[in-house]
Design an enzyme around this catalytic site. Structure first.
Site, PDB file in Angstrom:
ATOM      1  CG  HIS A  78       6.532 -29.927 -12.586  1.00 34.91           C
ATOM      2  ND1 HIS A  78       7.494 -29.088 -12.061  1.00 34.91           N
ATOM      3  CD2 HIS A  78       5.370 -29.603 -11.954  1.00 34.91           C
ATOM      4  CE1 HIS A  78       6.932 -28.305 -11.161  1.00 34.91           C
ATOM      5  NE2 HIS A  78       5.652 -28.588 -11.079  1.00 34.91           N
ATOM      6  CG  ASP A 119      -1.447 -29.592 -12.130  1.00 31.84           C
ATOM      7  OD1 ASP A 119      -1.984 -29.121 -11.123  1.00 31.84           O
ATOM      8  OD2 ASP A 119      -0.384 -29.166 -12.593  1.00 31.84           O
TER       9      ASP A 119
END
Length: 496
Positions: free
Chosen positions: A343, A399
């Site tokens: 991320h 995700d």
């Protein structure tokens, strides 16, 4: 910021001393909340050097170069806090783990927008207003049916928010005066009521617009939002209700709660690309519907809202658990991309990933195990134990699991970004409202650039020019077929 000012002497604890080696001068820059004002560096000037161009603006002071906003704070905010190194995410001070476990989406929405958890009366008012404003004007049916049968739902949703703003003159500062919302910072009750009304509308209609984008591609009639259901259940109802005989239709409670938790997790994430886009657009004092439409366009991109879709496509391409080692080997060679890991902000585990993993198990218990789950688990287990990925701090993010949940719930891949937008409008509105109510007023966002193009040059008549060719230096020749090809080789005589 001057040079060695009395209030900020060299050696002050809350300051930064900068020496300009070009001139030998020292400058003192104040430190506040572990940040420094970029404008202070405008005072650091030097004469133009032999290697400087006029376009470098050396004599006008230093500029801050930060491509992609890697370490630039663009606003002071009270909304969301992230500690990427510690894996911390808090809404208004409340850990995301507590909200996902004990709160619901609309309560968390209230928290993000207004700053505190609501009382029973406050929550009842907010919930009633949001759900009341879910109904769309009848003309919206024609709007959605005007799209191609295979239009991407995000294209529809982005357009729909801009379209929605055309209905509400009282919501538009371009029509009602640029202080329409900003005067709320001084306690103007009419401005605050007007702002709240638009917030109710945008959140209330988010599920309705998303459901319309979903159903229009299936050739189904649109569904009026029901009464007596939660926000998430109302959304599922609008997606799946088929006929009047379904009067007592109620979405499965596990799916309802799973979607509600997913909405909480996706409601805000500080200065992400789409939230920044909303603020950039909103800084011009445009109406909030246009700002939200801009946010939708930003989230549409595969580096943002399309990340969970990329996870599913990756798992499909891997095929089976047996192929995971070869896939990870290809990732290490940079031949493949590992989606759902790592991320931009989190340098350790994404705190949302732990919550969503538990939700995934609950959903799979109802829907049945997805055929991609074994591959996902094999990839997950292999990657978190592999030193290559561990050393690069590539841990699973939100995700990785959200795409599997959406797939198990029966949503098509291209609808995944829409399921991101529905809750994220809350975060967008929270940041937009905070900006509008800033006691310092709203200044239009106008970043600087570092110009590296050609220096001044004189115009050359076309007959005297030399062609400039090469990759990216001239327009591409596009092959044509069909009517364009036939017309290009035909003789066309225009009537004068």
């Amino acid at each position: 910021m001057g040079q060695n000012t009395p209030a900020q002497k060299i050696g002050d604890v809350n300051s930064l001393t900068v020496t300009d080696n070009r001139t030998g001068k020292q400058y003192t820059v104040p430190i506040s909340r572990n940040s420094i004002p970029a404008t202070a560096f405008k005072a650091i000037k030097a004469p133009k050097g032999p290697k400087d161009r006029d376009e470098d603006e050396t004599e006008k002071g230093l500029r801050i170069s930060d491509k992609g906003f890697l370490n630039t704070a663009v606003i002071e905010s009270r909304i969301t806090y992230i500690d990427g190194d510690a894996g911390v995410l808090r809404y208004r001070g409340y850990p995301i783990e507590q909200l996902a476990e004990q709160s619901n989406f609309l309560e968390s929405a209230y928290l993000l927008i207004y700053g505190s958890l609501p009382s029973k009366t406050q929550y009842s008012t907010f919930e009633n207003e949001v759900l009341l404003h879910g109904v769309m004007h009848a003309d919206a049916a024609g709007f959605f049916r005007a799209f191609r049968y295979d239009a991407h739902p995000m294209a529809m949703l982005t357009s729909a928010y801009a379209y929605l703003g055309s209905y509400y003159r009282e919501a538009n500062p371009s029509l009602e005066g640029q202080a329409l919302y900003t005067k709320g910072a001084k306690g103007d009750e009419a401005a605050l009521r007007n702002m709240d009304k638009q917030i109710y509308r945008i959140i209330g209609k988010a599920t309705t617009l998303a459901a319309m984008a979903y159903r229009v591609r299936q050739g189904r009639e649109f569904v009026t939002p029901p009464t007596g259901l939660s926000y998430a259940a109302s959304f599922l109802y609008q997606l799946d209700h088929l006929s009047p005989s379904d009067a007592n239709y109620r979405p499965h409670p596990v799916l309802e709660r799973a979607l509600d938790i997913l909405f909480i997790l996706h409601a805000d994430h500080e200065m992400n690309a789409s939230s920044t886009t909303v603020l950039q657009t909103g800084s011009s004092l445009v109406d909030p519907y246009s700002a939200v439409a801009a946010g939708c366009a930003s989230l549409y991109g595969p580096l943002h809202g399309g990340a969970n879709e990329a996870v599913i496509r990756m798992l499909i391409s891997i095929g089976s658990p047996d192929n995971v080692p070869a896939f990870l080997a290809a990732v290490k060679k940079r031949e493949k991309v590992l989606s759902g890991f790592g991320h931009r902000v989190y340098k350790t585990s994404d705190p949302r990933s732990f919550i969503i993993r538990k939700v995934a198990d609950e959903v799979f218990a109802v829907t049945g195990k997805d055929e991609l789950l074994d591959t996902a688990m094999a990839l997950h287990d292999a990657a978190i134990k592999d030193e290559y990925f561990v050393s690069r701090k590539l841990a699973p993010n939100v995700d990785f699991w959200s795409g599997l949940i959406y797939r198990a719930m029966g949503f098509p891949l291209d609808f995944f970004p829409v399921l991101f937008v529905v809750p994220r409008v809350v975060g967008w509105l929270a940041h937009w409202r905070q900006m509008m109510l800033s006691p310092d007023g709203v200044k239009i966002w106008r970043p600087r650039q570092i110009y590296v193009g050609a220096e001044k040059r004189d115009y050359v008549p076309v007959d005297a020019r030399e062609p400039v060719d090469g990759p990216m230096m001239s327009p591409s020749v596009v092959p044509h077929s069909g009517v364009t090809k036939r017309r290009n080789i035909s003789e066309i005589k225009s009537k004068l």
